[in-house]
Design a protein around this motif. Structure first.
Motif, PDB file in Angstrom:
ATOM      1  N   GLU A 210       0.836  -1.207   0.000  1.00  0.00           N
ATOM      2  CA  GLU A 210       0.000   0.000   0.000  1.00  0.00           C
ATOM      3  C   GLU A 210       0.868   1.253   0.000  1.00  0.00           C
ATOM      4  OE1 GLU A 210      -2.503   1.806   3.482  1.00  0.00           O
ATOM      5  OE2 GLU A 210      -3.688   0.222   2.489  1.00  0.00           O
ATOM      6  N   ARG A 211       1.932   1.276   0.829  1.00  0.00           N
ATOM      7  CA  ARG A 211       2.819   2.444   0.890  1.00  0.00           C
ATOM      8  C   ARG A 211       3.573   2.626  -0.418  1.00  0.00           C
ATOM      9  NH1 ARG A 211       5.333   5.997  -0.216  1.00  0.00           N
ATOM     10  NH2 ARG A 211       6.770   7.259   0.994  1.00  0.00           N
ATOM     11  N   MET A 212       3.962   1.535  -1.056  1.00  0.00           N
ATOM     12  CA  MET A 212       4.705   1.625  -2.317  1.00  0.00           C
ATOM     13  C   MET A 212       3.904   2.344  -3.400  1.00  0.00           C
ATOM     14  SD  MET A 212       6.607  -2.001  -2.767  1.00  0.00           S
ATOM     15  CE  MET A 212       7.361  -2.843  -1.407  1.00  0.00           C
ATOM     16  N   LYS A 213       2.599   2.278  -3.335  1.00  0.00           N
ATOM     17  CA  LYS A 213       1.735   2.905  -4.334  1.00  0.00           C
ATOM     18  C   LYS A 213       1.549   4.398  -4.106  1.00  0.00           C
ATOM     19  CE  LYS A 213      -0.915  -1.333  -4.937  1.00  0.00           C
ATOM     20  NZ  LYS A 213      -2.207  -1.979  -4.691  1.00  0.00           N
ATOM     21  N   LYS A 214       1.940   4.908  -2.930  1.00  0.00           N
ATOM     22  CA  LYS A 214       1.679   6.304  -2.567  1.00  0.00           C
ATOM     23  C   LYS A 214       2.732   7.289  -3.064  1.00  0.00           C
ATOM     24  CE  LYS A 214      -1.056   5.402   1.540  1.00  0.00           C
ATOM     25  NZ  LYS A 214      -1.152   5.568   2.991  1.00  0.00           N
TER      26      LYS A 214
ATOM     27  N   ILE B  29      12.898   2.969   8.981  1.00  0.00           N
ATOM     28  CA  ILE B  29      12.245   4.079   8.285  1.00  0.00           C
ATOM     29  C   ILE B  29      10.788   4.153   8.697  1.00  0.00           C
ATOM     30  CG2 ILE B  29      11.568   5.019   6.037  1.00  0.00           C
ATOM     31  CD1 ILE B  29      13.971   3.573   4.829  1.00  0.00           C
ATOM     32  N   ASP B  30      10.356   5.344   9.045  1.00  0.00           N
ATOM     33  CA  ASP B  30       8.945   5.589   9.304  1.00  0.00           C
ATOM     34  C   ASP B  30       8.343   5.990   7.956  1.00  0.00           C
ATOM     35  OD1 ASP B  30       6.429   6.653   9.845  1.00  0.00           O
ATOM     36  OD2 ASP B  30       7.066   7.475  11.783  1.00  0.00           O
ATOM     37  N   TYR B  31       7.639   5.069   7.332  1.00  0.00           N
ATOM     38  CA  TYR B  31       7.104   5.303   5.994  1.00  0.00           C
ATOM     39  C   TYR B  31       5.939   6.278   5.971  1.00  0.00           C
ATOM     40  CZ  TYR B  31      10.295   1.879   4.163  1.00  0.00           C
ATOM     41  OH  TYR B  31      11.439   1.226   3.790  1.00  0.00           O
ATOM     42  N   ASP B  32       5.419   6.645   7.131  1.00  0.00           N
ATOM     43  CA  ASP B  32       4.410   7.702   7.176  1.00  0.00           C
ATOM     44  C   ASP B  32       5.068   9.074   7.029  1.00  0.00           C
ATOM     45  OD1 ASP B  32       2.266   5.948   7.541  1.00  0.00           O
ATOM     46  OD2 ASP B  32       2.530   5.944   9.722  1.00  0.00           O
ATOM     47  N   ILE B  33       6.368   9.139   7.289  1.00  0.00           N
ATOM     48  CA  ILE B  33       7.103  10.401   7.210  1.00  0.00           C
ATOM     49  C   ILE B  33       7.960  10.480   5.945  1.00  0.00           C
ATOM     50  CG2 ILE B  33       8.851  11.843   8.333  1.00  0.00           C
ATOM     51  CD1 ILE B  33       7.945  10.653  11.009  1.00  0.00           C
ATOM     52  N   CYS B  34       8.580   9.385   5.539  1.00  0.00           N
ATOM     53  CA  CYS B  34       9.511   9.376   4.404  1.00  0.00           C
ATOM     54  C   CYS B  34       8.805   9.806   3.118  1.00  0.00           C
ATOM     55  CB  CYS B  34      10.094   7.977   4.217  1.00  0.00           C
ATOM     56  SG  CYS B  34      11.211   7.834   2.792  1.00  0.00           S
ATOM     57  N   ASN B  35       9.416  10.773   2.419  1.00  0.00           N
ATOM     58  CA  ASN B  35       8.865  11.220   1.146  1.00  0.00           C
ATOM     59  C   ASN B  35       9.764  10.849  -0.034  1.00  0.00           C
ATOM     60  OD1 ASN B  35      10.971  13.015   1.403  1.00  0.00           O
ATOM     61  ND2 ASN B  35       9.727  14.865   1.281  1.00  0.00           N
TER      62      ASN B  35
ATOM     63  N   VAL C 237      12.862   4.310  -4.358  1.00  0.00           N
ATOM     64  CA  VAL C 237      12.063   3.776  -5.452  1.00  0.00           C
ATOM     65  C   VAL C 237      10.749   4.543  -5.525  1.00  0.00           C
ATOM     66  CG1 VAL C 237      10.903   1.718  -6.341  1.00  0.00           C
ATOM     67  CG2 VAL C 237      13.099   1.490  -5.167  1.00  0.00           C
ATOM     68  N   ASP C 238      10.359   4.884  -6.751  1.00  0.00           N
ATOM     69  CA  ASP C 238       9.061   5.519  -6.989  1.00  0.00           C
ATOM     70  C   ASP C 238       8.337   4.682  -8.029  1.00  0.00           C
ATOM     71  OD1 ASP C 238       6.842   7.043  -7.635  1.00  0.00           O
ATOM     72  OD2 ASP C 238       7.956   8.936  -7.655  1.00  0.00           O
ATOM     73  N   MET C 239       7.263   4.020  -7.599  1.00  0.00           N
ATOM     74  CA  MET C 239       6.522   3.103  -8.465  1.00  0.00           C
ATOM     75  C   MET C 239       5.187   3.682  -8.916  1.00  0.00           C
ATOM     76  SD  MET C 239       7.439  -0.400  -6.447  1.00  0.00           S
ATOM     77  CE  MET C 239       6.830  -1.476  -7.734  1.00  0.00           C
ATOM     78  N   THR C 240       5.030   4.993  -8.872  1.00  0.00           N
ATOM     79  CA  THR C 240       3.739   5.600  -9.186  1.00  0.00           C
ATOM     80  C   THR C 240       3.490   5.800 -10.676  1.00  0.00           C
ATOM     81  OG1 THR C 240       4.653   7.828  -8.870  1.00  0.00           O
ATOM     82  CG2 THR C 240       3.602   6.766  -6.956  1.00  0.00           C
ATOM     83  N   ALA C 241       4.454   5.473 -11.538  1.00  0.00           N
ATOM     84  CA  ALA C 241       4.289   5.697 -12.980  1.00  0.00           C
ATOM     85  C   ALA C 241       3.555   4.562 -13.690  1.00  0.00           C
ATOM     86  CB  ALA C 241       5.650   5.928 -13.638  1.00  0.00           C
TER      87      ALA C 241
END
Length: 163
Positions: free
Chosen positions: A21-25, A63-69, A86-90
């Motif tokens: 779920e976080r990877m998609k954000k 890593i706190d993934y609620d904070i990491c941008n 990694v940015d998987m939003t494309a």
């Protein structure tokens, strides 16, 4: 096995990955740091406070993934070259930003060979970004565009040559 060949297992990796779920954000950092050693440059590099090395400096970073941008400030600061963004939003592709300490440094638009954790070539990919670590830190952060299914596989690059 990690302590015999230096290559993390799927179980090792599962412990440091964010949720699907976080990877998609949006972009996120991954610390593939698997040993307890006295080190915390990643924590001091993170202006948002998303990386913690606690309760003492000998712990592995969390890593706190609620904070990491996924800003990548931590990537060039890690002396172990163990942090990736990694940015998987494309959709069908992903942007992977990784540390690089060799010459020549690739330029935006160059094609590079992507390597897996064993150093095996997995394809040729375009360089989308090249960011210097600065005068005192010669670790570059290279961003490459890879197919989405290779986002968690590509962890190094080779400049020049064939895949």
């Amino acid at each position: 096995m990690l302590y015999q060949d230096g290559i993390p297992t799927e179980e090792d990796l599962a412990k440091v990955m964010p949720s699907a779920e976080r990877m998609k954000k949006g972009a996120f950092a991954i610390t593939e740091c698997f040993q307890n050693i006295p080190c915390n440059p990643c924590m001091t590099a993170c202006a948002k406070g998303a990386l913690k090395v606690e309760p003492d400096i000998n712990q592995r970073p969390k890593i706190d993934y609620d904070i990491c941008n996924g800003c990548s400030a931590c990537v060039s600061k890690c002396p172990g070259l163990a942090i990736f963004v990694v940015d998987m939003t494309a959709g069908d592709s992903a942007l992977v930003r990784l540390p690089y300490e060799f010459l020549p440094v690739p330029a935006k638009g160059d094609m590079v060979t992507g390597l897996d954790r064993e150093g095996k070539a997995v394809g040729t990919f375009p360089v989308e970004s090249v960011v210097s670590g600065g005068k005192k830190n010669m670790t570059w952060v290279i961003g490459i565009r890879v197919p989405a299914d290779l986002a968690m596989t590509v962890r190094a690059i080779r400049v020049g040559g064939e895949a």
